[in-house]
Design a protein around this motif. Structure first.
Motif, PDB file in Angstrom:
ATOM      1  N   LEU A 450     -46.601 -18.666 -13.710  1.00 43.23           N
ATOM      2  CA  LEU A 450     -46.402 -19.660 -14.766  1.00 43.23           C
ATOM      3  C   LEU A 450     -44.912 -19.828 -15.087  1.00 43.23           C
ATOM      4  CD1 LEU A 450     -48.168 -21.521 -16.402  1.00 43.23           C
ATOM      5  CD2 LEU A 450     -48.527 -19.695 -18.058  1.00 43.23           C
ATOM      6  N   ALA A 451     -44.167 -18.728 -15.039  1.00 42.27           N
ATOM      7  CA  ALA A 451     -42.718 -18.815 -15.292  1.00 42.27           C
ATOM      8  C   ALA A 451     -42.061 -19.702 -14.240  1.00 42.27           C
ATOM      9  CB  ALA A 451     -42.097 -17.417 -15.284  1.00 42.27           C
ATOM     10  N   ALA A 452     -42.515 -19.567 -12.996  1.00 42.27           N
ATOM     11  CA  ALA A 452     -41.959 -20.403 -11.923  1.00 42.27           C
ATOM     12  C   ALA A 452     -42.360 -21.866 -12.144  1.00 42.27           C
ATOM     13  CB  ALA A 452     -42.463 -19.907 -10.572  1.00 42.27           C
ATOM     14  N   GLY A 526     -34.806 -16.848 -16.856  1.00 37.20           N
ATOM     15  CA  GLY A 526     -36.089 -17.477 -16.518  1.00 37.20           C
ATOM     16  C   GLY A 526     -36.927 -17.784 -17.744  1.00 37.20           C
ATOM     17  N   MET A 527     -38.149 -18.211 -17.511  1.00 39.01           N
ATOM     18  CA  MET A 527     -39.012 -18.569 -18.652  1.00 39.01           C
ATOM     19  C   MET A 527     -40.176 -17.583 -18.763  1.00 39.01           C
ATOM     20  SD  MET A 527     -38.908 -22.688 -18.858  1.00 39.01           S
ATOM     21  CE  MET A 527     -39.604 -22.704 -20.501  1.00 39.01           C
ATOM     22  N   TYR A 528     -39.863 -16.315 -18.516  1.00 35.77           N
ATOM     23  CA  TYR A 528     -40.932 -15.311 -18.505  1.00 35.77           C
ATOM     24  C   TYR A 528     -41.578 -15.144 -19.881  1.00 35.77           C
ATOM     25  CZ  TYR A 528     -39.157 -14.309 -13.886  1.00 35.77           C
ATOM     26  OH  TYR A 528     -38.768 -14.433 -12.580  1.00 35.77           O
ATOM     27  N   LYS A 529     -40.743 -15.177 -20.923  1.00 31.80           N
ATOM     28  CA  LYS A 529     -41.312 -14.968 -22.271  1.00 31.80           C
ATOM     29  C   LYS A 529     -42.235 -16.119 -22.650  1.00 31.80           C
ATOM     30  CE  LYS A 529     -37.988 -11.753 -24.050  1.00 31.80           C
ATOM     31  NZ  LYS A 529     -36.600 -11.655 -24.441  1.00 31.80           N
ATOM     32  N   GLU A 530     -41.783 -17.341 -22.334  1.00 31.96           N
ATOM     33  CA  GLU A 530     -42.612 -18.513 -22.633  1.00 31.96           C
ATOM     34  C   GLU A 530     -43.912 -18.440 -21.819  1.00 31.96           C
ATOM     35  OE1 GLU A 530     -39.493 -18.488 -21.836  1.00 31.96           O
ATOM     36  OE2 GLU A 530     -38.338 -19.706 -23.236  1.00 31.96           O
TER      37      GLU A 530
END
Ligand SMILES: CC(=O)SCCNC(=O)CCNC(=O)[C@H](O)C(C)(C)COP(=O)(O)OP(=O)(O)OC[C@H]1O[C@@H](n2cnc3c(N)ncnc32)[C@H](O)[C@@H]1OP(=O)(O)O
Ligand SMILES: O=CC(=O)O
Ligand SMILES: [Mg+2]
Length: 568
Positions: A450-452, A526-530
């Motif tokens: 999902l982060a990707a 990255g957008m790992y937390k989101e």
């Protein structure tokens, strides 16, 4: 001039020269780009709008029918063959003959509509390249529109790519794979194009723009008089196939080309659709070029369809392979059905990809792919999917060595024995165990995917496997199902029950592991937390979200000019 040129509404006078020239009732909310404007011409948009206006009510009705079927399954009903269409299943009829240009589809490579990958895929030695607007693509405005530009250049034969870092120029070989295009599923909107004030239907945008710009060149250069060719994803019922058939007829009429020029392979990748294979082929019988076993979405759909059936929980994701009885039955029935109707029965995707830095592990991965392909060709499949160019020689060898000199097995492998496959076979409960490691892996993979996706990449290598929207869906819905029913994890001797506390702990620990694995810098950027927030919410939601990507779509919608209305 319609509403589409944003200079009319938002832009200062010095931006007047920018903006798409859209027809009445069409509004483009995506960023302006000169290259995109070559795709988003007034006539092409008019064609998309015509499709939208003609079919929107039928699409809405089909989506309502999906909801109604879901309600029935959730009240305890099981999917099954429809008594009302027995005459289609039992009748003797065939689809139109397969076009010579795609008689041989032994190996098909798939990949997102990214410029370098398109060139690599077309040059890969595969018979077919399926260019993907779907499972392998994050449907951002940039990706979708660049994808259309890339495909137009590919069909014209002019596509090139300069890798500046490696100073390498990519261009097409003399001999290339035949191009199929997979538009999005019926359920996804295109929020950057409003038609009569409503988001357009994503797949009509993908299909409409690609068809409009490429049908003539495609038929001349690629299809030997046929085409363009498509893959159609995620359908649940033949009424959805019927809509596609009408879309094709309208497109053929608009282009002034012969009825039956367009051809499509339908992915059978939802559980309800396995009971509709004859009906789907029947609706598309003038435009069909087979069915394909979309195994990953099929597994996802099994969980989704049985979301209210705690007696049908899945074991660990890694244990749900094609040799499980319900999966084998599905592929055997698909082969029998397709060959009886005179079209290709395509196999699916093995998840393994080449492992560059570990020859032993690489050999093991290749061996697993070979085994999977051998099972497919012996069962009677006419071809298969490869996720990576490095797998093509192995897949091709297995199919060529086991198919003799014929381009396909439509006539030689009828599989009459599969005609007795029953509803019970297709629904048999999967066998296996559930483990804490399974829960952890689902979580780690789901969040990273999902982060990707949120940052624009729709297919990624994770732990030496290909991950895309379909495989990520399995991780998500499996976690949801295990949480919902508090399953006991018995596979690794831990013996704990899955609940929100355990899941919370797993999420925390897996996020720490992801940070260690990708490194602090990448983790921060990255957008790992989101991704973690979205994934955890979806896994713990009281009601299962229909699609991971539908729910997350809002996060990648960017309306221009920024600030006018940046989210749906
Ligand atoms: C469930 C389903 O729907 S399956 C269908 C949808 N999924 C897909 O299509 C997945 C397609 N595959 C991929 O996206 C990629 O192979 C991944 C993400 C799995 C792995 O990608 P990477 O790790 O970047 O691969 P890797 O670094 O080994 O690539 C080596 C070369 O092969 C190319 N390559 C890799 N996969 C593909 C592909 N599918 N098509 C074309 N070229 C490819 C790369 O572009 C790269 O080219 P280069 O050497 O010229 O730079
Ligand atoms: O689209 C293919 C799948 O397996 O899902
Ligand atoms: Mg799929």
């Amino acid at each position: 001039m319609g509403l589409a040129t944003y200079e009319n509404h938002y832009a200062p006078p010095n931006m007047k020269k920018f903006g798409y020239d859209a027809p009445e009732g069409v509004e483009i909310r995506g960023r302006y780009d000169g290259e995109f404007a070559v795709i988003l011409t007034k006539d092409a948009l008019q064609f998309v709008a015509d499709l939208q206006r003609e079919f929107r009510n039928r699409i809405k009705y089909a989506m309502e029918c999906r909801k109604e079927a879901k309600r029935r399954y959730s009240e305890g009903a099981l999917p099954g063959f429809d008594p009302a269409t027995r005459y289609i299943r039992e009748g003797e009829w065939t689809c139109v003959p397969v076009p010579p240009a795609v008689a041989d589809r032994k190996v098909e490579i798939t990949g997102p509509v990214e410029r370098k990958m398109i060139i690599n895929a077309l040059n890969s030695g595969a018979k077919v390249f399926m260019a993907d607007f779907e499972d392998a693509l994050s449907p951002s405005w940039e990706n979708l529109m660049r994808g259309q530009v890339n495909l137009k250049d590919a069909v014209d034969g002019t596509i090139t790519f300069h890798d500046k870092v490696r100073n390498r120029v990519y261009k097409l070989n003399n001999q290339t794979a035949k191009l199929f295009v997979r538009p999005r599923g019926w359920h996804l909107p295109e929020a950057h194009i409003l038609i009569d004030g409503e988001p357009a239907t994503g797949c009509l945008v993908d299909f409409g723009l690609y068809f409009y710009h490429n049908h003539a060149a495609f038929r001349r250069i690629q299809g030997a008089g046929f085409g363009p060719f498509f893959y159609l994803p995620k359908m649940e019922n033949s009424r959805e196939a019927k809509i596609w058939n009408c879309v094709f007829e309208k497109a053929e009429k608009m282009a002034g080309i012969e009825r039956g020029s367009i051809r499509a392979t339908v992915l059978i990748e939802t559980l309800p659709a396995v009971f509709q294979m004859n009906e789907i082929l029947y609706e598309l019988r003038d435009h069909s070029v087979g069915l394909n076993c979309g195994r990953w979405d099929y597994i996802f759909s099994y969980v989704k369809t049985f979301q209210a059936h705690p007696d049908r929980l899945l074991p660990d994701r890694v244990q749900v392979g094609m040799t499980q009885h319900f999966m084998k039955s599905y592929s055997d029935l698909l082969i029998w059905t397709c060959h009886r109707r005179g079209v290709h029965a395509m196999g699916g995707m093995a998840a393994q990809i080449p492992i560059r830095d570990d020859p032993e592990a690489n050999n093991e991965a290749l061996e697993l792919v070979r085994k999977d392909k051998l099972r497919e060709v012996r069962a009677g499949h006419d071809g298969t999917w490869a996720a990576h160019p490095g797998l093509i020689p192995a897949c091709m060898e297995v199919f060529s060595n086991n198919m003799g000199n014929t381009p396909n097995q439509i006539q030689s492998m009828k599989r009459e024995d599969a005609s007795t496959i029953t509803e019970e076979d297709l629904l048999q409960r999967p066998r296996g165990s559930r483990s804490l490691e399974g829960l952890r892996l689902n979580t780690r993979v789901g969040i990273q995917y999902l982060a990707a996706w949120l940052t624009g990449t729709g297919s990624v290598p994770l732990y030496n496997l290909m991950e895309d929207a379909a495989t990520a869906e399995i991780s998500r819905v499996q976690n949801w199902q295990w949480l919902k029913y508090g399953v006991e994890l018995d596979g690794d001797g831990v013996g704990v029950k899955v609940n929100n506390d355990l899941f919370g702990k797993v999420v925390e620990e897996e996020m720490a592991r992801i940070e260690r694995e990708v490194g602090k810098e990448k983790f921060k950027r990255g957008m790992y937390k989101e991704a973690c927030k979205i994934f955890a919410r979806q896994c713990t939601a009281p009601t299962l979200d229909e699609f991971l990507t539908l729910n997350a779509y809002d996060n990648i919608v960017i309306h221009h000019p920024m600030g006018s209305s940046s989210r749906l």
